[in-house]
Motif scaffolding. Sequence first.
Motif, short mmCIF file in Angstrom:
data_model
loop_
_atom_site.label_atom_id
_atom_site.label_comp_id
_atom_site.label_asym_id
_atom_site.label_seq_id
_atom_site.Cartn_x
_atom_site.Cartn_y
_atom_site.Cartn_z
N LEU A 31 0.83 -1.20 0.00
CA LEU A 31 0.00 0.00 0.00
C LEU A 31 0.87 1.25 0.00
O LEU A 31 0.59 2.21 -0.72
N LEU A 35 0.98 4.20 -2.92
CA LEU A 35 0.68 5.60 -2.64
C LEU A 35 1.85 6.50 -2.97
O LEU A 35 1.66 7.62 -3.43
N ASN A 36 3.08 6.06 -2.76
CA ASN A 36 4.25 6.90 -3.01
C ASN A 36 4.58 7.02 -4.48
O ASN A 36 5.22 7.98 -4.89
N GLY A 39 3.15 10.24 -6.11
CA GLY A 39 3.38 11.47 -5.38
C GLY A 39 3.83 12.62 -6.26
O GLY A 39 4.18 12.45 -7.42
#
Length: 70
Positions: A31, A35-36, A39
Amino acid sequence: MNFLACNGTWVANVDGFSCDGELVSVPRQELATMLNDGGATAEEWGALYDITMQIFVSVFVFLCIKRLLR
């Protein structure tokens, strides 16, 4: 720690939330990498900072002028 995800869509009803697809378990590390990856870049953060400061200064100057004209 694992998180629950739905490979369909979440549906809100009177009883709460339900998944109209299949519930899947997602590890914390997976996860975090998902998400990163999406970015903002350093240039985008810099532009966001510049815009935020411009808005802050504009509002501050407007309030100062408004106070002086009273």
